[in-house]
Design a protein around this motif. Sequence first.
Motif, PDB file in Angstrom:
ATOM      1  N   PRO A 244      69.107 -22.720  48.615  1.00  0.00           N
ATOM      2  CA  PRO A 244      69.921 -23.884  49.004  1.00  0.00           C
ATOM      3  C   PRO A 244      69.313 -25.225  48.637  1.00  0.00           C
ATOM      4  O   PRO A 244      70.030 -26.208  48.516  1.00  0.00           O
ATOM      5  CB  PRO A 244      70.028 -23.724  50.530  1.00  0.00           C
ATOM      6  CG  PRO A 244      68.831 -22.905  50.916  1.00  0.00           C
ATOM      7  CD  PRO A 244      68.595 -21.966  49.769  1.00  0.00           C
ATOM      8  N   SER A 245      68.000 -25.303  48.457  1.00  0.00           N
ATOM      9  CA  SER A 245      67.357 -26.600  48.211  1.00  0.00           C
ATOM     10  C   SER A 245      67.113 -26.891  46.740  1.00  0.00           C
ATOM     11  O   SER A 245      66.594 -27.950  46.397  1.00  0.00           O
ATOM     12  CB  SER A 245      66.014 -26.665  48.954  1.00  0.00           C
ATOM     13  OG  SER A 245      65.119 -25.679  48.453  1.00  0.00           O
ATOM     14  N   ASP A 248      69.546 -29.654  40.418  1.00  0.00           N
ATOM     15  CA  ASP A 248      69.757 -29.586  38.963  1.00  0.00           C
ATOM     16  C   ASP A 248      68.858 -30.620  38.307  1.00  0.00           C
ATOM     17  O   ASP A 248      69.252 -31.756  38.065  1.00  0.00           O
ATOM     18  CB  ASP A 248      71.223 -29.857  38.636  1.00  0.00           C
ATOM     19  CG  ASP A 248      71.541 -29.529  37.188  1.00  0.00           C
ATOM     20  OD1 ASP A 248      70.597 -29.232  36.438  1.00  0.00           O
ATOM     21  OD2 ASP A 248      72.718 -29.562  36.811  1.00  0.00           O
ATOM     22  N   THR A 249      67.626 -30.224  38.017  1.00  0.00           N
ATOM     23  CA  THR A 249      66.643 -31.176  37.489  1.00  0.00           C
ATOM     24  C   THR A 249      66.960 -31.593  36.067  1.00  0.00           C
ATOM     25  O   THR A 249      66.566 -32.672  35.641  1.00  0.00           O
ATOM     26  CB  THR A 249      65.236 -30.566  37.545  1.00  0.00           C
ATOM     27  OG1 THR A 249      65.235 -29.309  36.834  1.00  0.00           O
ATOM     28  CG2 THR A 249      64.824 -30.302  38.971  1.00  0.00           C
ATOM     29  N   ASP A 250      67.676 -30.758  35.302  1.00  0.00           N
ATOM     30  CA  ASP A 250      68.016 -31.146  33.935  1.00  0.00           C
ATOM     31  C   ASP A 250      69.046 -32.269  33.925  1.00  0.00           C
ATOM     32  O   ASP A 250      69.065 -33.109  33.043  1.00  0.00           O
ATOM     33  CB  ASP A 250      68.560 -29.943  33.163  1.00  0.00           C
ATOM     34  CG  ASP A 250      67.433 -29.053  32.670  1.00  0.00           C
ATOM     35  OD1 ASP A 250      66.272 -29.402  32.914  1.00  0.00           O
ATOM     36  OD2 ASP A 250      67.728 -28.020  32.065  1.00  0.00           O
ATOM     37  N   ASP A 251      69.940 -32.279  34.910  1.00  0.00           N
ATOM     38  CA  ASP A 251      70.927 -33.336  34.995  1.00  0.00           C
ATOM     39  C   ASP A 251      70.296 -34.655  35.433  1.00  0.00           C
ATOM     40  O   ASP A 251      70.843 -35.721  35.201  1.00  0.00           O
ATOM     41  CB  ASP A 251      72.024 -32.928  35.986  1.00  0.00           C
ATOM     42  CG  ASP A 251      73.110 -33.975  36.097  1.00  0.00           C
ATOM     43  OD1 ASP A 251      73.139 -34.673  37.116  1.00  0.00           O
ATOM     44  OD2 ASP A 251      73.905 -34.100  35.152  1.00  0.00           O
ATOM     45  N   SER A 252      69.143 -34.596  36.067  1.00  0.00           N
ATOM     46  CA  SER A 252      68.367 -35.748  36.508  1.00  0.00           C
ATOM     47  C   SER A 252      68.965 -36.421  37.734  1.00  0.00           C
ATOM     48  O   SER A 252      68.228 -36.785  38.653  1.00  0.00           O
ATOM     49  CB  SER A 252      68.209 -36.787  35.390  1.00  0.00           C
ATOM     50  OG  SER A 252      67.461 -36.258  34.329  1.00  0.00           O
ATOM     51  N   PHE A 253      70.278 -36.611  37.773  1.00  0.00           N
ATOM     52  CA  PHE A 253      70.866 -37.408  38.836  1.00  0.00           C
ATOM     53  C   PHE A 253      70.630 -36.778  40.205  1.00  0.00           C
ATOM     54  O   PHE A 253      70.270 -37.485  41.160  1.00  0.00           O
ATOM     55  CB  PHE A 253      72.358 -37.597  38.586  1.00  0.00           C
ATOM     56  CG  PHE A 253      73.003 -38.535  39.571  1.00  0.00           C
ATOM     57  CD1 PHE A 253      72.894 -39.903  39.414  1.00  0.00           C
ATOM     58  CD2 PHE A 253      73.688 -38.044  40.660  1.00  0.00           C
ATOM     59  CE1 PHE A 253      73.475 -40.768  40.320  1.00  0.00           C
ATOM     60  CE2 PHE A 253      74.269 -38.900  41.575  1.00  0.00           C
ATOM     61  CZ  PHE A 253      74.163 -40.266  41.408  1.00  0.00           C
ATOM     62  N   ASP A 254      70.875 -35.477  40.329  1.00  0.00           N
ATOM     63  CA  ASP A 254      70.688 -34.816  41.623  1.00  0.00           C
ATOM     64  C   ASP A 254      69.260 -34.971  42.125  1.00  0.00           C
ATOM     65  O   ASP A 254      69.022 -35.212  43.314  1.00  0.00           O
ATOM     66  CB  ASP A 254      71.043 -33.333  41.520  1.00  0.00           C
ATOM     67  CG  ASP A 254      72.536 -33.109  41.408  1.00  0.00           C
ATOM     68  OD1 ASP A 254      73.283 -34.070  41.649  1.00  0.00           O
ATOM     69  OD2 ASP A 254      72.952 -32.000  41.059  1.00  0.00           O
ATOM     70  N   LEU A 255      68.307 -34.818  41.224  1.00  0.00           N
ATOM     71  CA  LEU A 255      66.903 -34.905  41.611  1.00  0.00           C
ATOM     72  C   LEU A 255      66.545 -36.329  42.040  1.00  0.00           C
ATOM     73  O   LEU A 255      65.936 -36.538  43.088  1.00  0.00           O
ATOM     74  CB  LEU A 255      66.012 -34.465  40.453  1.00  0.00           C
ATOM     75  CG  LEU A 255      64.509 -34.587  40.681  1.00  0.00           C
ATOM     76  CD1 LEU A 255      64.081 -33.738  41.851  1.00  0.00           C
ATOM     77  CD2 LEU A 255      63.756 -34.196  39.431  1.00  0.00           C
ATOM     78  N   VAL A 333      56.702 -28.873  36.731  1.00  0.00           N
ATOM     79  CA  VAL A 333      58.051 -28.364  36.945  1.00  0.00           C
ATOM     80  C   VAL A 333      58.505 -28.799  38.332  1.00  0.00           C
ATOM     81  O   VAL A 333      57.855 -28.470  39.329  1.00  0.00           O
ATOM     82  CB  VAL A 333      58.104 -26.827  36.840  1.00  0.00           C
ATOM     83  CG1 VAL A 333      59.519 -26.323  37.078  1.00  0.00           C
ATOM     84  CG2 VAL A 333      57.588 -26.362  35.489  1.00  0.00           C
ATOM     85  N   VAL A 334      59.592 -29.548  38.390  1.00  0.00           N
ATOM     86  CA  VAL A 334      60.143 -30.019  39.657  1.00  0.00           C
ATOM     87  C   VAL A 334      61.380 -29.194  39.969  1.00  0.00           C
ATOM     88  O   VAL A 334      62.354 -29.206  39.207  1.00  0.00           O
ATOM     89  CB  VAL A 334      60.502 -31.512  39.593  1.00  0.00           C
ATOM     90  CG1 VAL A 334      61.069 -31.977  40.923  1.00  0.00           C
ATOM     91  CG2 VAL A 334      59.277 -32.336  39.212  1.00  0.00           C
ATOM     92  N   LEU A 335      61.345 -28.466  41.073  1.00  0.00           N
ATOM     93  CA  LEU A 335      62.471 -27.605  41.434  1.00  0.00           C
ATOM     94  C   LEU A 335      63.357 -28.219  42.509  1.00  0.00           C
ATOM     95  O   LEU A 335      64.545 -27.946  42.563  1.00  0.00           O
ATOM     96  CB  LEU A 335      61.969 -26.250  41.920  1.00  0.00           C
ATOM     97  CG  LEU A 335      61.581 -25.229  40.849  1.00  0.00           C
ATOM     98  CD1 LEU A 335      61.321 -23.891  41.488  1.00  0.00           C
ATOM     99  CD2 LEU A 335      62.642 -25.096  39.786  1.00  0.00           C
ATOM    100  N   SER A 336      62.793 -29.001  43.388  1.00  0.00           N
ATOM    101  CA  SER A 336      63.569 -29.622  44.445  1.00  0.00           C
ATOM    102  C   SER A 336      62.835 -30.867  44.914  1.00  0.00           C
ATOM    103  O   SER A 336      61.771 -31.203  44.385  1.00  0.00           O
ATOM    104  CB  SER A 336      63.779 -28.648  45.618  1.00  0.00           C
ATOM    105  OG  SER A 336      62.562 -28.464  46.323  1.00  0.00           O
ATOM    106  N   GLU A 337      63.402 -31.548  45.887  1.00  0.00           N
ATOM    107  CA  GLU A 337      62.762 -32.760  46.382  1.00  0.00           C
ATOM    108  C   GLU A 337      61.475 -32.452  47.133  1.00  0.00           C
ATOM    109  O   GLU A 337      60.715 -33.371  47.453  1.00  0.00           O
ATOM    110  CB  GLU A 337      63.718 -33.515  47.303  1.00  0.00           C
ATOM    111  CG  GLU A 337      64.204 -32.692  48.499  1.00  0.00           C
ATOM    112  CD  GLU A 337      65.168 -33.477  49.356  1.00  0.00           C
ATOM    113  OE1 GLU A 337      64.842 -34.637  49.684  1.00  0.00           O
ATOM    114  OE2 GLU A 337      66.239 -32.952  49.697  1.00  0.00           O
ATOM    115  N   ASN A 338      61.213 -31.182  47.403  1.00  0.00           N
ATOM    116  CA  ASN A 338      59.988 -30.802  48.120  1.00  0.00           C
ATOM    117  C   ASN A 338      59.143 -29.784  47.356  1.00  0.00           C
ATOM    118  O   ASN A 338      58.239 -29.183  47.942  1.00  0.00           O
ATOM    119  CB  ASN A 338      60.341 -30.213  49.501  1.00  0.00           C
ATOM    120  CG  ASN A 338      61.014 -31.224  50.399  1.00  0.00           C
ATOM    121  OD1 ASN A 338      60.590 -32.372  50.466  1.00  0.00           O
ATOM    122  ND2 ASN A 338      62.067 -30.811  51.077  1.00  0.00           N
TER     123      ASN A 338
END
Length: 599
Positions: A244-245, A248-255, A333-338
């Motif tokens: 759930p966390s 979409d790091t490739d899109d950049s905006f969500d991250l 590699v960044v997978l989520s905000e945490n």
Amino acid sequence: MKANDPGKKYESAKIPPRQQTAEGGAVQALPIAKTDGPDSLNGGLFYEIEYNSSPWEGVGRFVPKPQKIEAPPKDEIRELFYAMREIARVNRTLFFSHSNAYDRRVRQENSRIFYKQALFMKDFVDHYTAKAPYSSPFPSYQMMGYEQLRTYFTWRTQVRQGNVADTSIAYAFLYIYELLNNIGVEDPAKGLDKLMFFWKAFRKHNKAIDKYVLAWLKDYHIYYQLPRSFKEFITQKDLTRYYPSILDTDDSFDLFAAISRYDIGKSSFYSGDNIRLSKDCFHFIIERLRQVFQDKRSDFDETIFQPAKKMYYWQPFKEALFYHWLKPPDRQVVLSENEIYICSKHTWYWSNGITTEAARQLVSYIIKQMESVLRKLTGYKYKLTADITNLSHAAKDKFYMVGLRPEAFVSETTTEFYKELTKTIVQVDHSALTRIRQEALITQEKLIVPEQNEQLLPTDPSLSGIEEPPLSPLSFTSYEHETLTENESFDPISKLKTQNSKLKTQNSKLGLQSSPQSSPTDIWNDFKNVLSTLEIEALALILAGNLNLKQFADENGVMVEVLIEGINEKAMDFIGDNLMDEEFSLYDDYKDQVKELIG
């Protein structure tokens, strides 16, 4: 007392003493009682008895006859397994253990041995008929017997052919270990496909592998550089409910939106078509930033995503026999905000804090300032202000170090994006131009009045002294028939002028050259006719030297750049040149014509 009386008691009997010889007192052997029958044992088998071959005199021993020992049949598969086990003996530096408490060094050593053995056996196929069960919390080739090895490799042969049969779960984990190490696959992408295929097929027999495979799928995307992001993968495979966390790091905006202090998702502007507009614009800004930082020999993402907390050692594919065979380059590699994972010198670390407070402030300002400019450009009814004074010095320094000012950069880049997005592109079908020209020439020929007809029509009949003759309908058969009222008369000269004017306008719009009959005055009149009232007022302000052109454009809900560009495009269509330069100043060559145009 009877012989078979159970109460009968036996009395001990004294063993006679050995007899001594008179010469030296040597012990003589007791006489052997001779038995009836042939001297043979077990139906013809016999032994030779040698006397005096024992250290004790008079004691003999049986000596069997020599027999030929036949070599057992050669088992090539068994010898292959011996060679595989020899890998562990040659490469072993630590004790092989399956204890849950063994340290990381032992685990790495076991993984290295497994990887070498798996490479050795990667192409082996078997067709063993028996099935030997196998149970182990940490399965490995080294701890399996001959029958278990043959059972496993026979089962694996069937799996590689697409037939995933039920078997001991230890065998299933052993096959998964091979795929995690990319044993028997061409590349990591193919390995992931086979892992997904096996998981879906085997979980029908035993779902105990689910929790392990789900964790290892995420590790797989961190360790291996795959062509698509983990978010895209789980979305396509319908696995988002398990993660759930994940962003979409490739899109950049969500991250970036996740780490921003400003929540654009709660904005009234961020709805409908404006969602795609905001995301595309933000992506445009970030790509421009990355290029600027790259030109300055820096990395924008590393500037923003800097772990804010202590880094911890991270072991990919925990609880599996996995060997670091790939030696990946240094990367993060960044997978989520945490979740941020960093590989440094082939060693992996992770942190649950992916950025600093200064970076959060900067991202918040970029998103809010972008939305503020977009609201103004789209004429949104509510305005938004991004206060740059809320940025700390550390946040501003991230821009200053590459020579950028945050407010100016975000505003100019957003405006550039919107201008490109709303630019009108006219496409000309060149294949149709020839046909259009031919049709226009035919129409033009029909509209030309022969010279003799013009001579028959004196401009001033009173000067000629000749009464104007009546017009014959047969003289103008080339004109279209029109219905005239009682008070109207057919005027071929007026009709010709009207048709020539329409033809000239049509040719100009189609990109055709004006006929020699077109005059400069007619061209400027046509140009004036296509200008809007707003554009004419703008030309009047520019001609008068008014410096508040931007204010004029803002009051009318249009960008000044878009307004001037529209005038220049229409001027290019009719007079073949722009009227104004990039500073919104009229070229000297056209000032007189513009004065007449707006007069």
